[in-house]
Scaffold this motif. Structure first.
Motif, PDB file in Angstrom:
ATOM      1  N   ASN A  77       0.806  -1.221   0.000  1.00 18.66           N
ATOM      2  CA  ASN A  77       0.000   0.000   0.000  1.00 18.66           C
ATOM      3  C   ASN A  77       0.845   1.280   0.000  1.00 18.66           C
ATOM      4  O   ASN A  77       0.329   2.356   0.277  1.00 18.66           O
ATOM      5  CB  ASN A  77      -0.949   0.002   1.199  1.00 18.66           C
ATOM      6  N   ALA A  78       2.135   1.190  -0.341  1.00 17.75           N
ATOM      7  CA  ALA A  78       3.004   2.374  -0.365  1.00 17.75           C
ATOM      8  C   ALA A  78       2.563   3.325  -1.475  1.00 17.75           C
ATOM      9  O   ALA A  78       2.128   2.898  -2.547  1.00 17.75           O
ATOM     10  CB  ALA A  78       4.455   1.965  -0.596  1.00 17.75           C
ATOM     11  N   ALA A  79       2.659   4.624  -1.187  1.00 20.89           N
ATOM     12  CA  ALA A  79       2.300   5.639  -2.189  1.00 20.89           C
ATOM     13  C   ALA A  79       3.222   5.518  -3.395  1.00 20.89           C
ATOM     14  O   ALA A  79       4.421   5.323  -3.249  1.00 20.89           O
ATOM     15  CB  ALA A  79       2.410   7.027  -1.567  1.00 20.89           C
ATOM     16  N   LYS A  80       2.646   5.628  -4.599  1.00 20.78           N
ATOM     17  CA  LYS A  80       3.414   5.472  -5.823  1.00 20.78           C
ATOM     18  C   LYS A  80       3.596   6.824  -6.516  1.00 20.78           C
ATOM     19  O   LYS A  80       2.787   7.713  -6.380  1.00 20.78           O
ATOM     20  CB  LYS A  80       2.718   4.484  -6.745  1.00 20.78           C
ATOM     21  N   GLY A  81       4.689   6.940  -7.273  1.00 24.62           N
ATOM     22  CA  GLY A  81       5.075   8.173  -7.946  1.00 24.62           C
ATOM     23  C   GLY A  81       4.245   8.482  -9.168  1.00 24.62           C
ATOM     24  O   GLY A  81       3.277   7.799  -9.446  1.00 24.62           O
ATOM     25  N   PRO A  82       4.615   9.495  -9.886  1.00 25.73           N
ATOM     26  CA  PRO A  82       5.826  10.290  -9.677  1.00 25.73           C
ATOM     27  C   PRO A  82       5.658  11.289  -8.537  1.00 25.73           C
ATOM     28  O   PRO A  82       4.567  11.757  -8.263  1.00 25.73           O
ATOM     29  CB  PRO A  82       6.016  11.002 -11.010  1.00 25.73           C
ATOM     30  N   PHE A  83       6.789  11.592  -7.887  1.00 27.83           N
ATOM     31  CA  PHE A  83       6.819  12.538  -6.779  1.00 27.83           C
ATOM     32  C   PHE A  83       7.653  13.749  -7.171  1.00 27.83           C
ATOM     33  O   PHE A  83       8.619  13.628  -7.920  1.00 27.83           O
ATOM     34  CB  PHE A  83       7.436  11.889  -5.529  1.00 27.83           C
ATOM     35  N   VAL A  84       7.286  14.887  -6.641  1.00 25.56           N
ATOM     36  CA  VAL A  84       8.062  16.108  -6.862  1.00 25.56           C
ATOM     37  C   VAL A  84       9.297  16.037  -5.974  1.00 25.56           C
ATOM     38  O   VAL A  84       9.195  15.847  -4.761  1.00 25.56           O
ATOM     39  CB  VAL A  84       7.229  17.372  -6.540  1.00 25.56           C
ATOM     40  N   LEU A  85      10.489  16.191  -6.584  1.00 26.39           N
ATOM     41  CA  LEU A  85      11.748  16.131  -5.834  1.00 26.39           C
ATOM     42  C   LEU A  85      12.471  17.473  -5.792  1.00 26.39           C
ATOM     43  O   LEU A  85      13.455  17.623  -5.082  1.00 26.39           O
ATOM     44  CB  LEU A  85      12.669  15.074  -6.444  1.00 26.39           C
ATOM     45  N   GLY A  86      11.983  18.444  -6.570  1.00 25.42           N
ATOM     46  CA  GLY A  86      12.615  19.758  -6.564  1.00 25.42           C
ATOM     47  C   GLY A  86      11.716  20.801  -7.193  1.00 25.42           C
ATOM     48  O   GLY A  86      11.021  20.530  -8.173  1.00 25.42           O
ATOM     49  N   VAL A  87      11.715  21.998  -6.604  1.00 24.82           N
ATOM     50  CA  VAL A  87      10.926  23.114  -7.143  1.00 24.82           C
ATOM     51  C   VAL A  87      11.772  24.382  -7.161  1.00 24.82           C
ATOM     52  O   VAL A  87      12.712  24.535  -6.380  1.00 24.82           O
ATOM     53  CB  VAL A  87       9.630  23.379  -6.329  1.00 24.82           C
ATOM     54  N   ALA A  88      11.410  25.267  -8.077  1.00 21.27           N
ATOM     55  CA  ALA A  88      12.040  26.587  -8.168  1.00 21.27           C
ATOM     56  C   ALA A  88      10.959  27.627  -7.900  1.00 21.27           C
ATOM     57  O   ALA A  88       9.851  27.529  -8.419  1.00 21.27           O
ATOM     58  CB  ALA A  88      12.650  26.794  -9.548  1.00 21.27           C
ATOM     59  N   LEU A  89      11.300  28.598  -7.070  1.00 22.86           N
ATOM     60  CA  LEU A  89      10.382  29.691  -6.761  1.00 22.86           C
ATOM     61  C   LEU A  89      11.027  30.994  -7.218  1.00 22.86           C
ATOM     62  O   LEU A  89      12.227  31.207  -6.998  1.00 22.86           O
ATOM     63  CB  LEU A  89      10.109  29.760  -5.255  1.00 22.86           C
ATOM     64  N   GLU A  90      10.231  31.865  -7.822  1.00 21.81           N
ATOM     65  CA  GLU A  90      10.761  33.144  -8.287  1.00 21.81           C
ATOM     66  C   GLU A  90       9.673  34.204  -8.157  1.00 21.81           C
ATOM     67  O   GLU A  90       8.501  33.948  -8.412  1.00 21.81           O
ATOM     68  CB  GLU A  90      11.206  33.029  -9.747  1.00 21.81           C
ATOM     69  N   ARG A  91      10.092  35.394  -7.741  1.00 27.22           N
ATOM     70  CA  ARG A  91       9.171  36.520  -7.687  1.00 27.22           C
ATOM     71  C   ARG A  91       9.934  37.810  -7.918  1.00 27.22           C
ATOM     72  O   ARG A  91      11.153  37.884  -7.700  1.00 27.22           O
ATOM     73  CB  ARG A  91       8.429  36.580  -6.357  1.00 27.22           C
ATOM     74  N   THR A  92       9.223  38.823  -8.352  1.00 27.98           N
ATOM     75  CA  THR A  92       9.808  40.152  -8.526  1.00 27.98           C
ATOM     76  C   THR A  92       9.550  40.930  -7.249  1.00 27.98           C
ATOM     77  O   THR A  92       8.430  40.978  -6.741  1.00 27.98           O
ATOM     78  CB  THR A  92       9.162  40.866  -9.727  1.00 27.98           C
TER      79      THR A  92
END
Length: 176
Positions: A77-92
């Motif tokens: 019953n383990a959760a299956k992917g795909p999983f987010v492993l990295g994100v980029a945040l940007e703002r002005t």
């Protein structure tokens, strides 16, 4: 990442990433990246912060979440992917210092930092990923890309005089 094991990683806790999407920080990459003991991230959009969020890295669909990560046989019953492993945040930013050339704030959040450690930086395309992320953070992503470094010993060829020594010396030495 059991798909990573099938692709040659020594342990299922090493996530192999080969798709980077269209995020500006990683769109130029076209190599495999190995993320040892990576944690999945949950991206929560908060419009009040003003950040534009882009997914940088995703695990394979065959990846599963296990506790502890050393578990070689995950529960059914383990959760299956795909999983987010990295994100980029940007703002002005609205308040900038005088004469500031660029008023953008950039942040990268990864579920792994081991990929850039001394023991892993030369594995797969980890070096290229680290350089791409640093260039993006430094607002240097518009600059020309640096060529990817190749190992000096990737191809070992003997010097010409070694070949002559082998061609002449070996038959003479065997005749004795």
């Amino acid at each position: 990442d059991y798909a990573g094991v099938n692709r040659g990683t020594p342990h299922p806790a090493i996530a192999v990433v080969d798709g980077f999407g269209e995020a500006a920080a990683t769109k130029s990459l076209n190599t495999l990246v190995a993320l040892p003991w990576a944690a999945a991230l949950e991206v929560m959009q908060t419009p009040s912060t003003g950040f534009d969020v882009q997914v940088l890295l995703r695990s394979a669909e065959a990846a599963v979440l296990t506790e502890p990560p050393e578990d070689l046989t995950p529960p059914v019953n383990a959760a299956k992917g795909p999983f987010v492993l990295g994100v980029a945040l940007e703002r002005t930013l609205t308040h900038c210092a005088l004469n500031a050339p660029d008023c953008r704030q950039r942040i990268i959040v990864l579920g792994d930092s081991h990929f850039a450690a001394d023991t892993a930086i030369k594995n797969y395309g980890n070096n290229a990923l680290a350089l791409a992320l640093l260039r993006w953070l430094a607002l240097a992503d518009a600059a020309p890309a640096l060529p990817e470094l190749q190992a000096a010993d990737a191809v070992l060829l003997p010097a010409p005089w070694h070949l002559w020594l082998l061609r002449l010396g070996l038959p003479l030495g065997l005749g004795l």
